[in-house]
Design a protein around this motif. Structure first.
Motif, mmCIF file in Angstrom:
data_model
loop_
_atom_site.group_PDB
_atom_site.id
_atom_site.type_symbol
_atom_site.label_atom_id
_atom_site.label_comp_id
_atom_site.label_asym_id
_atom_site.label_seq_id
_atom_site.Cartn_x
_atom_site.Cartn_y
_atom_site.Cartn_z
ATOM 1 N N PHE A 25 45.796 45.669 40.192
ATOM 2 C CA PHE A 25 45.957 45.604 38.737
ATOM 3 C C PHE A 25 46.504 46.931 38.200
ATOM 4 O O PHE A 25 47.347 46.975 37.321
ATOM 5 N N GLU A 74 50.123 47.197 38.873
ATOM 6 C CA GLU A 74 50.855 46.275 38.019
ATOM 7 C C GLU A 74 50.979 46.834 36.592
ATOM 8 O O GLU A 74 52.049 46.820 35.997
ATOM 9 N N GLN A 75 49.882 47.369 36.085
ATOM 10 C CA GLN A 75 49.850 47.871 34.717
ATOM 11 C C GLN A 75 50.563 49.199 34.563
ATOM 12 O O GLN A 75 51.142 49.487 33.528
ATOM 13 N N GLN A 129 39.330 43.442 32.635
ATOM 14 C CA GLN A 129 40.683 42.883 32.559
ATOM 15 C C GLN A 129 41.178 42.468 33.945
ATOM 16 O O GLN A 129 41.753 41.388 34.116
ATOM 17 N N SER A 130 40.930 43.321 34.915
ATOM 18 C CA SER A 130 41.459 42.992 36.239
ATOM 19 C C SER A 130 40.713 41.792 36.828
ATOM 20 O O SER A 130 41.295 40.978 37.524
ATOM 21 N N LYS A 163 39.596 39.329 35.108
ATOM 22 C CA LYS A 163 40.133 38.150 34.435
ATOM 23 C C LYS A 163 41.455 37.744 35.094
ATOM 24 O O LYS A 163 41.677 36.574 35.393
ATOM 25 N N ARG A 164 42.261 38.737 35.328
ATOM 26 C CA ARG A 164 43.558 38.505 35.991
ATOM 27 C C ARG A 164 43.333 37.863 37.364
ATOM 28 O O ARG A 164 44.027 36.929 37.755
ATOM 29 N N ASP A 171 42.214 34.249 36.937
ATOM 30 C CA ASP A 171 43.177 33.337 36.306
ATOM 31 C C ASP A 171 44.421 33.062 37.145
ATOM 32 O O ASP A 171 45.079 32.041 36.977
ATOM 33 N N ASP A 172 44.777 34.000 37.984
ATOM 34 C CA ASP A 172 46.085 33.889 38.632
ATOM 35 C C ASP A 172 45.924 33.942 40.153
ATOM 36 O O ASP A 172 45.561 34.968 40.729
ATOM 37 N N PHE A 227 48.078 36.543 42.013
ATOM 38 C CA PHE A 227 47.504 37.893 41.897
ATOM 39 C C PHE A 227 46.316 38.025 42.855
ATOM 40 O O PHE A 227 46.139 39.032 43.531
ATOM 41 N N LYS A 228 45.532 36.992 42.881
ATOM 42 C CA LYS A 228 44.342 37.001 43.729
ATOM 43 C C LYS A 228 44.709 37.268 45.189
ATOM 44 O O LYS A 228 44.071 38.072 45.875
#
Ligand code: ARG
Length: 589
Positions: free
Chosen positions: A187, A190-191, A212-213, A215-216, A219-220, A223-224
């Protein structure tokens, strides 16, 4: 607890020596005579010896001169050697031998302590080195009130052991090696792609970043997957990932340090990652002992009496909390040569530690007998609850930030001091320091005063109350004693040289005896790892002082010198209690 040698202040131990002689004379043919000495709960005396009943059971038939337990008790009393400690004795019920201590001897012991220092009353334990594993928050996650409890309780236990002559390795077993790092690092890249090269990474609030990470991650799925690969890169030692990991740890460390500074806690970090290189060889050793088995693709250790085994290598081949803890235990026993290893966590982790300890015994790292060193102890504690009776949370049901809690305790105690008119009387610095001592001390005492296994409700009003069982009232009591001494205009050092404590009044004697019991209380707190024992002692001490002060005039009386010295002895013992509990004493209020 095995005490190494006799300790001057330990009344129980000194009485045991006297009674041992008497027991040997009473039943000369018995081996293994252990005097059972306890504090007398009735008004018959100060201490009692409780050997008569069990001894009668043993000698029945072989020594006809003893018809019943009471006659054994009478003989024990008769055979007591001359001792300056004892004023009088009596036998009660089925042979309890009650002892009234000599007030001259109590006074003499207090005078000696005043001259030589309170360290002469420290218990002397038979072990040299211990590990206290405490605090131990997780990197990038919140340091919650559970960690606050672990920090406060662990610090006190370390202090009590240190006072008793043990070298303590204070270990912060931070969670710095979980799979969460894959997610965090991915994360971050990425950020803030520049973070890959920069030395400072742009994270203001690590906990928010964690959320935040997460959640990312949830959700994705792409990304996971990347996050999972990142874990592999990190654990494989990829420098880019290691660097990001180290930076994230550093941010957390700075946050934790703020809490430790507030609390005045010193602790040395050896996080989970530290033990990582040792895991394979430790597991290899266990495998050779035949302890490790395959189970559904994972490697496990079966524990007698437990339904679920201890997983030491996950199905994906990765290590976990248990592999790290087993290895850390191995390291502490074999590399650090610790004789007592103490883990301070919430009771929820009891099962985990039981399994780890069990495995260590089977592996032969630890003796099977729990009373032989090296030994391990899990010091569990209960939950901190909110007013609603549920886990302590903020209104928006977030985890409470520890620094905020401590800040508020300080702010409230400062406000109380201002209301008492101290802002006009004191310098700003004195106001700040006192507010800190009282505020942080209040949080600590409230946490320590009940048995650690009980849950408690966090309540500022209660913990900052200036009456009752609170640090505030105890700190005030201490300051009041200091002010009595100051007002006398006498120099305590001079008084010590020229005068001595005499305990003629009943309340003087009661206070004197209570002071003398400090040493055995510390020993009890140490043996059972129970800080509440010391908290109660301190509270009772302030009560005994109040009784004494209400009944015995100090300044301007004929007994002034003795009584001022008794005030000083009380202040010395109170300060040592505060110190052991991690509370800063105040001298003026
Ligand atoms: N990091 C863990 C937690 O927050 C506590 C670690 C306790 N110590 C240990 N050796 N497992 O729950």
């Amino acid at each position: 607890m095995i005490l190494q040698e006799e300790c001057e202040g330990n009344v129980k131990q000194l009485l045991a020596q006297v009674f041992k002689k008497s027991l040997e004379a009473t039943v000369p043919n018995e081996a293994d005579l252990h005097p059972l000495i306890a504090i007398c709960n009735e008004n018959f005396g100060d201490y009692q010896c409780n050997n008569a009943m069990s001894l009668f059971g043993k000698i029945r038939g072989t020594m006809p001169e003893f018809r019943n337990p009471r006659s054994v008790g009478e003989a024990i009393m008769k055979n007591l050697p001359e001792s300056e400690m004892i004023e009088s004795c009596s036998v009660a019920g089925p042979g309890f031998v009650n002892v009234v201590l000599s007030r001259t001897w109590i006074a003499k012991s207090l005078n000696k302590m005043l001259m030589e220092g309170i360290h002469t009353w420290a218990p002397k334990l038979s072990i040299k080195r211990a590990v206290v594993d405490f605090s131990s928050p997780n990197i990038a996650k919140e340091m919650h009130v559970g960690h606050l409890r672990s920090t406060i309780i662990g610090d006190t236990l370390a202090k009590i052991l240190e006072f008793s002559g043990v070298e303590v390795l204070r270990r912060n077993h931070v969670g710095d090696w979980g799979t969460q790092f894959g997610m965090l690092i991915e994360f971050l890249f990425e950020q803030a792609p520049q973070a890959e090269d920069d030395n400072e990474i742009p994270i203001e609030d690590l906990q928010a970043f964690y959320k935040q990470s997460k959640k990312r991650f949830d959700d994705d799925s792409i990304f996971k997957e990347r996050a999972q690969k990142a874990v592999v890169s990190l654990q494989g030692g990829d420098p880019k990932y290691r660097k990001a990991w180290a930076q994230i740890c550093e941010i957390s460390r700075r946050e934790f340090q703020k809490v430790y500074e507030c609390l005045g806690v010193h602790i040395e970090e050896k996080g989970e990652s530290y033990y990582n290189p040792y895991i394979p060889s430790v597991l290899e050793g266990l495998r050779n002992e035949g302890l490790i088995e395959e189970s559904e693709g994972a490697q496990v250790i079966h524990i007698e009496g437990k339904k679920i085994p201890l997983i030491v290598v996950k199905r994906d081949g990765g290590f976990n909390y248990a592999s790290t803890d087993l290895t850390a235990l191995w390291y502490r026993i074999n590399e650090e040569k610790a004789e007592w290893i103490i883990y301070v966590t919430d009771v929820g982790q009891r099962e985990h530690f039981e399994m780890v300890f069990h495995a260590a015994k089977r592996a032969g790292w630890l003796p099977l007998d729990d009373n032989t060193y090296p030994k391990v102890t899990h010091v569990g504690f209960g939950l901190v609850l909110g007013e609603d009776g549920k886990r302590f949370r903020t209104r928006s049901s977030e985890v409470v930030r520890l620094v905020d809690l401590l800040d508020e305790a300080k702010a409230r105690s400062k406000q109380a001091l201002i209301e008492r008119g101290k802002a006009a009387e004191w310098t700003e610095e004195e106001l700040e320091q006192t507010a800190e001592a009282v505020g942080y001390g209040a949080v600590k005492y409230f946490d320590l005063m009940d048995h650690r296994l009980t849950n408690y409700t966090f309540n500022f009003d209660q913990m900052l109350n200036d009456k009752g069982k609170t640090a505030v009232s105890l700190l005030y009591a201490h300051a009041r004693i200091c002010s009595i001494i100051r007002k006398s205009g006498k120099d305590i050092e001079e008084l010590k040289k020229g005068g001595e404590i005499v305990l003629d009044h009943a309340y003087e004697r009661a206070l004197g005896l209570h002071l003398l019991q400090f040493s055995e209380i510390v020993e009890e707190a140490c043996s059972n790892l129970l800080p509440n024992v010391l908290c109660k002692y301190l509270y009772d001490l302030s009560d005994d002082f109040t009784n004494f002060y209400n009944q015995c005039k100090v300044n301007g009386s004929t007994e002034e010198t003795s009584r001022l010295l008794l005030c000083e002895a009380t202040a010395v013992v109170m300060r040592k209690c505060f110190e052991l509990l991690g509370i800063t004493p105040v001298y003026r209020i």
